[in-house]
Design an enzyme around this catalytic site. Sequence first.
Site, PDB file in Angstrom:
ATOM      1  N   THR A   6      -5.246  -6.155  -4.406  1.00 31.84           N
ATOM      2  CA  THR A   6      -6.410  -7.038  -4.344  1.00 31.84           C
ATOM      3  C   THR A   6      -7.706  -6.327  -4.721  1.00 31.84           C
ATOM      4  O   THR A   6      -8.568  -6.893  -5.394  1.00 31.84           O
ATOM      5  CB  THR A   6      -6.523  -7.650  -2.933  1.00 31.84           C
ATOM      6  OG1 THR A   6      -5.373  -8.464  -2.693  1.00 31.84           O
ATOM      7  CG2 THR A   6      -7.772  -8.509  -2.802  1.00 31.84           C
ATOM      8  N   THR A  83      -2.177  -4.959  -0.221  1.00 32.82           N
ATOM      9  CA  THR A  83      -1.907  -4.897   1.224  1.00 32.82           C
ATOM     10  C   THR A  83      -0.596  -5.564   1.631  1.00 32.82           C
ATOM     11  O   THR A  83      -0.115  -5.348   2.747  1.00 32.82           O
ATOM     12  CB  THR A  83      -3.047  -5.550   2.022  1.00 32.82           C
ATOM     13  OG1 THR A  83      -3.177  -6.921   1.628  1.00 32.82           O
ATOM     14  CG2 THR A  83      -4.359  -4.813   1.790  1.00 32.82           C
TER      15      THR A  83
END
Length: 319
Positions: A6, A83
Amino acid sequence: MTTGGTASMATAGAGQGVTPKLGATDLLAAVPELSGSAIDLQAEDFRKKPGASLTIDDMADLATRIAELEALGEAGFIVLQGTDTIEETAFLLDLLHQGEAPVVVTGAMRHAQQSGADGPANLLAAARTVACDDARGRGCMVVMADEIHAARYVRKCHASSPAAFSSPAAGPIGLLIEGIPRFSSTIPRPYSVRLPFVRQARVPLVTATLGDDGEHLEACLDHGEGLVVGAFGVGHVPENWVSTLEKAARQMPVVFASRTGSGSTATATYGFAGSERDLLKRGLIGAGRLDPFKARILLLALLRADVDRDGIAAAFAQF
């Protein structure tokens, strides 16, 4: 060292969604505090994938690259990744990393084009942690939201919150206070798995659920070299699973872990069919304090390193 995720994502146009686009140099440029610090950072783009697409081999290659660079004198390593899989990749790196140089894994919950993007702050915290003398010898850690977590305990506990990471079984091992890493506890380094991997292996993870007849377990006997069971409570499965699991344990390592994600499997409390005592008697291996995801990572790494049954049991016994 960036692998994507991200923090590295941007969109090519309205309505198209974000994908990995930014490189390590771009990410460092977004943290002005680093350019004026005493930390000498070198940037390397290792992969450019979302966290969900990283593989065991990617992490083995990364651990090998880290070993090469440490041998050349690099003092520490930051791994920035998606993540989604940090709780698994960080634990695998912890198992594979042999050196004293700290490895800190971090990422972002909000991409660079969102308000309140957390990637730069997490990268700054990771850099300050990895450059701290007290971080040496601690293996691999995860730094998110100014918390320092041991790789063996950290979990992603929320799908989207910037405070998504915690260590339910132990709490963080440190915090960044006014930008300074402060360690509150020390976790022993885990059993290490030596590279290179010398064989392929598949390890399915099957989670026990209410009323499950266990029919799908039979497929694992033909399509895996090991098996992890996410068991109820301290290590319990439905009674109708027992015969299949005993059969599986005769032909491959079968590990049971608590699906709760916190606490440990037991060894001597319950005695009914499908209890932890019963499973151990039938040849299964308890995962101790490892959750099912980390138990799978450990078993998979051991199998790929061609560790024998006694070695596998010893590796899990430390937990």
